[in-house]
Design a protein around this motif. Structure first.
Motif, PDB file in Angstrom:
ATOM      1  N   THR A   1     -12.317  -2.619  -3.349  1.00 15.86           N
ATOM      2  CA  THR A   1     -13.239  -1.500  -3.589  1.00 15.86           C
ATOM      3  C   THR A   1     -12.653  -0.154  -3.165  1.00 15.86           C
ATOM      4  O   THR A   1     -13.011   0.874  -3.725  1.00 15.86           O
ATOM      5  CB  THR A   1     -14.574  -1.685  -2.840  1.00 15.86           C
ATOM      6  OG1 THR A   1     -14.327  -1.730  -1.421  1.00 15.86           O
ATOM      7  CG2 THR A   1     -15.290  -2.971  -3.284  1.00 15.86           C
ATOM      8  N   HIS A   2     -11.811  -0.150  -2.134  1.00 11.74           N
ATOM      9  CA  HIS A   2     -11.185   1.100  -1.672  1.00 11.74           C
ATOM     10  C   HIS A   2     -10.039   0.767  -0.735  1.00 11.74           C
ATOM     11  O   HIS A   2      -9.816  -0.392  -0.415  1.00 11.74           O
ATOM     12  CB  HIS A   2     -12.211   2.045  -1.051  1.00 11.74           C
ATOM     13  CG  HIS A   2     -12.837   1.580   0.233  1.00 11.74           C
ATOM     14  ND1 HIS A   2     -13.627   0.447   0.313  1.00 11.74           N
ATOM     15  CD2 HIS A   2     -12.789   2.075   1.499  1.00 11.74           C
ATOM     16  CE1 HIS A   2     -14.054   0.301   1.562  1.00 11.74           C
ATOM     17  NE2 HIS A   2     -13.553   1.257   2.303  1.00 11.74           N
ATOM     18  N   HIS A   3      -9.312   1.796  -0.296  1.00 10.37           N
ATOM     19  CA  HIS A   3      -8.004   1.566   0.321  1.00 10.37           C
ATOM     20  C   HIS A   3      -8.044   1.322   1.823  1.00 10.37           C
ATOM     21  O   HIS A   3      -6.995   1.117   2.426  1.00 10.37           O
ATOM     22  CB  HIS A   3      -7.075   2.750   0.006  1.00 10.37           C
ATOM     23  CG  HIS A   3      -7.586   4.068   0.525  1.00 10.37           C
ATOM     24  ND1 HIS A   3      -7.539   4.417   1.852  1.00 10.37           N
ATOM     25  CD2 HIS A   3      -8.181   5.111  -0.110  1.00 10.37           C
ATOM     26  CE1 HIS A   3      -8.061   5.635   2.005  1.00 10.37           C
ATOM     27  NE2 HIS A   3      -8.466   6.065   0.832  1.00 10.37           N
ATOM     28  N   HIS A   4      -9.187   1.338   2.482  1.00  7.86           N
ATOM     29  CA  HIS A   4      -9.200   1.159   3.939  1.00  7.86           C
ATOM     30  C   HIS A   4      -8.655  -0.223   4.331  1.00  7.86           C
ATOM     31  O   HIS A   4      -8.908  -1.227   3.651  1.00  7.86           O
ATOM     32  CB  HIS A   4     -10.615   1.358   4.492  1.00  7.86           C
ATOM     33  CG  HIS A   4     -11.025   2.803   4.503  1.00  7.86           C
ATOM     34  ND1 HIS A   4     -12.337   3.218   4.548  1.00  7.86           N
ATOM     35  CD2 HIS A   4     -10.277   3.939   4.465  1.00  7.86           C
ATOM     36  CE1 HIS A   4     -12.385   4.540   4.533  1.00  7.86           C
ATOM     37  NE2 HIS A   4     -11.154   5.000   4.484  1.00  7.86           N
ATOM     38  N   ALA A   5      -7.935  -0.243   5.467  1.00 10.45           N
ATOM     39  CA  ALA A   5      -7.180  -1.440   5.857  1.00 10.45           C
ATOM     40  C   ALA A   5      -8.063  -2.659   6.093  1.00 10.45           C
ATOM     41  O   ALA A   5      -7.637  -3.791   5.852  1.00 10.45           O
ATOM     42  CB  ALA A   5      -6.362  -1.133   7.112  1.00 10.45           C
ATOM     43  N   ASP A   6      -9.286  -2.448   6.551  1.00 12.73           N
ATOM     44  CA  ASP A   6     -10.151  -3.615   6.803  1.00 12.73           C
ATOM     45  C   ASP A   6     -10.668  -4.226   5.490  1.00 12.73           C
ATOM     46  O   ASP A   6     -11.342  -5.252   5.510  1.00 12.73           O
ATOM     47  CB  ASP A   6     -11.316  -3.268   7.747  1.00 12.73           C
ATOM     48  CG  ASP A   6     -12.239  -2.204   7.206  1.00 12.73           C
ATOM     49  OD1 ASP A   6     -11.747  -1.230   6.617  1.00 12.73           O
ATOM     50  OD2 ASP A   6     -13.467  -2.334   7.378  1.00 12.73           O
ATOM     51  N   HIS A   7     -10.311  -3.615   4.361  1.00 12.70           N
ATOM     52  CA  HIS A   7     -10.666  -4.159   3.042  1.00 12.70           C
ATOM     53  C   HIS A   7      -9.451  -4.665   2.268  1.00 12.70           C
ATOM     54  O   HIS A   7      -9.596  -5.414   1.306  1.00 12.70           O
ATOM     55  CB  HIS A   7     -11.387  -3.091   2.196  1.00 12.70           C
ATOM     56  CG  HIS A   7     -12.670  -2.659   2.818  1.00 12.70           C
ATOM     57  ND1 HIS A   7     -13.893  -3.001   2.292  1.00 12.70           N
ATOM     58  CD2 HIS A   7     -12.934  -1.953   3.951  1.00 12.70           C
ATOM     59  CE1 HIS A   7     -14.849  -2.503   3.068  1.00 12.70           C
ATOM     60  NE2 HIS A   7     -14.291  -1.872   4.080  1.00 12.70           N
ATOM     61  N   THR A   8      -8.256  -4.194   2.667  1.00 10.62           N
ATOM     62  CA  THR A   8      -7.044  -4.490   1.886  1.00 10.62           C
ATOM     63  C   THR A   8      -5.980  -5.249   2.673  1.00 10.62           C
ATOM     64  O   THR A   8      -5.019  -5.737   2.087  1.00 10.62           O
ATOM     65  CB  THR A   8      -6.394  -3.168   1.393  1.00 10.62           C
ATOM     66  OG1 THR A   8      -6.072  -2.366   2.550  1.00 10.62           O
ATOM     67  CG2 THR A   8      -7.329  -2.380   0.500  1.00 10.62           C
TER      68      THR A   8
ATOM     69  N   GLY B   1     -17.402   8.900  -2.563  1.00 12.03           N
ATOM     70  CA  GLY B   1     -18.178   9.409  -1.427  1.00 12.03           C
ATOM     71  C   GLY B   1     -17.559   8.954  -0.121  1.00 12.03           C
ATOM     72  O   GLY B   1     -17.038   9.756   0.648  1.00 12.03           O
ATOM     73  N   HIS B   2     -17.591   7.646   0.129  1.00 12.02           N
ATOM     74  CA  HIS B   2     -16.951   7.092   1.329  1.00 12.02           C
ATOM     75  C   HIS B   2     -15.446   7.386   1.279  1.00 12.02           C
ATOM     76  O   HIS B   2     -14.861   7.911   2.219  1.00 12.02           O
ATOM     77  CB  HIS B   2     -17.234   5.591   1.387  1.00 12.02           C
ATOM     78  CG  HIS B   2     -16.568   4.878   2.508  1.00 12.02           C
ATOM     79  ND1 HIS B   2     -16.962   5.029   3.823  1.00 12.02           N
ATOM     80  CD2 HIS B   2     -15.541   3.993   2.523  1.00 12.02           C
ATOM     81  CE1 HIS B   2     -16.194   4.264   4.590  1.00 12.02           C
ATOM     82  NE2 HIS B   2     -15.321   3.622   3.828  1.00 12.02           N
ATOM     83  N   THR B   3     -14.811   7.021   0.151  1.00  5.44           N
ATOM     84  CA  THR B   3     -13.498   7.551  -0.234  1.00  5.44           C
ATOM     85  C   THR B   3     -13.669   8.117  -1.634  1.00  5.44           C
ATOM     86  O   THR B   3     -14.656   7.817  -2.319  1.00  5.44           O
ATOM     87  CB  THR B   3     -12.401   6.459  -0.273  1.00  5.44           C
ATOM     88  OG1 THR B   3     -12.763   5.494  -1.272  1.00  5.44           O
ATOM     89  CG2 THR B   3     -12.231   5.770   1.080  1.00  5.44           C
TER      90      THR B   3
ATOM     91  N   GLY C   1     -18.646  -2.659  -1.350  1.00  8.63           N
ATOM     92  CA  GLY C   1     -17.731  -2.120  -0.343  1.00  8.63           C
ATOM     93  C   GLY C   1     -18.464  -1.363   0.745  1.00  8.63           C
ATOM     94  O   GLY C   1     -19.393  -1.889   1.371  1.00  8.63           O
ATOM     95  N   ASP C   2     -18.065  -0.111   0.951  1.00 10.34           N
ATOM     96  CA  ASP C   2     -18.658   0.710   2.024  1.00 10.34           C
ATOM     97  C   ASP C   2     -19.504   1.856   1.474  1.00 10.34           C
ATOM     98  O   ASP C   2     -19.615   2.918   2.104  1.00 10.34           O
ATOM     99  CB  ASP C   2     -17.551   1.278   2.925  1.00 10.34           C
ATOM    100  CG  ASP C   2     -16.901   0.208   3.789  1.00 10.34           C
ATOM    101  OD1 ASP C   2     -17.382  -0.934   3.811  1.00 10.34           O
ATOM    102  OD2 ASP C   2     -15.897   0.539   4.454  1.00 10.34           O
ATOM    103  N   ILE C   3     -20.108   1.682   0.305  1.00 10.44           N
ATOM    104  CA  ILE C   3     -20.952   2.754  -0.248  1.00 10.44           C
ATOM    105  C   ILE C   3     -22.354   2.643   0.335  1.00 10.44           C
ATOM    106  O   ILE C   3     -22.917   3.605   0.863  1.00 10.44           O
ATOM    107  CB  ILE C   3     -21.054   2.645  -1.778  1.00 10.44           C
ATOM    108  CG1 ILE C   3     -19.682   2.735  -2.414  1.00 10.44           C
ATOM    109  CG2 ILE C   3     -21.960   3.751  -2.325  1.00 10.44           C
ATOM    110  CD1 ILE C   3     -19.645   2.157  -3.797  1.00 10.44           C
TER     111      ILE C   3
HETATM  112 ZN   LIG Z   1     -14.091   1.933   4.291  1.00  6.11          ZN
END
Ligand SMILES: [Zn+2]
Length: 259
Positions: A58-65, A120-122, A138-140
């Motif tokens: 969903t986005h590039h933050h490390a806890d997701h990728t 928004g979040h990213t 994700g984090d939306i």
């Molecule tokens: Zn995030």
């Protein structure tokens, strides 16, 4: 584990202190949304006897990728990521997907997956809308809350949340973090008299007592209890009377940042 109409099943894999990695599976095939930790995913695949056929980011933050590269190297599966040249996606040679795109998986012939761009979040944040019923967000949006604005502006995030709000009320929403209880505590400072919110506080406390996920949630429940989806009705109430809904959103997000 949750049975769904299209024969897919969806399982929350807890990771780190409060993340959920979402495993979508049918028969022996699996997809994974936001694999922050490869070991957690490998353990679940082994336990269920699944093979991993795709990774959705969903986005590039490390806890997701963070676990995506190890999983991709093991399973040789495609990775779908936002249309952005971020290093987190480049090292995966990911397929970059855009708003409105449909992703198809050979091993999930009955599964439809539409990409929704929700900045928004990213700025690059996307969500995956599966079988027009399940939103991997994700984090939306979180249970009774929304993501922090690391890259986007309040109007961008507000517009993204409004897009979610326009989906069918029965939509199941799968956020990536277990923040519901703290978000409800904040929401009660905004709407102490909201009886649906009071009920949700009780339900959430019981689930968390037993360390059970409060997710997925439904859009209908969020519309009744999530202050970030309630900016329009709040703009008609005394405290925010005559504010634009987007200004109510901006104010609530600022308050939540320090709650
Ligand atoms: Zn995030």
């Amino acid at each position: 584990m949750q049975e769904t109409s299209a024969s897919i099943q969806i399982t929350a894999l807890p990771a780190f202190s409060d993340n959920y990695l979402w495993l979508i599976h049918a028969g022996k095939h699996a997809l994974l949304v936001d694999p922050g930790d490869a070991a957690v995913v490998e353990q679940a695949l082994k336990a269920g006897g699944y093979q991993l056929d795709g990774i959705l980011l969903t986005h590039h933050h490390a806890d997701h990728t963070g676990g995506a590269l190890a999983l991709q190297q093991h399973w040789r599966c495609p990775v779908y990521a936002p249309d952005n040249d971020h290093p987190a996606y480049r090292e995966l040679n990911a397929f970059r997907v855009q708003d409105g795109e449909q992703i198809a998986f050979k091993t999930f012939p009955d599964l439809s997956c539409e990409v929704l761009a929700l900045p928004g979040h990213t700025l690059d944040h996307i969500a995956f809308y599966i079988n027009q019923q399940h939103l991997f967000s994700g984090d939306i949006i979180f249970g009774a809350g929304c993501g922090r604005l690391f890259e986007g502006s309040p109007p961008q995030m507000y517009a993204s949340l409004q897009r979610i709000a326009a989906l069918p009320p029965a939509t199941l929403i799968y956020p990536a973090h277990e923040y519901t209880a703290h978000n409800i505590a904040f929401a009660l400072t905004v709407e102490p008299g909201n009886t649906a919110l009071q009920q949700r506080a009780r339900d959430t406390a019981l689930l968390r007592q037993d360390n059970k996920p409060t997710l997925p949630t439904t859009l209908a429940l969020e519309k009744a209890t999530n202050p970030f989806l309630r900016c329009l009705p709040l703009s008609r109430e005394k405290e925010f009377h005559d504010w634009e809904p987007v200004d109510v959103f901006t104010e609530l997000r600022a308050r939540r940042n320090v709650f």
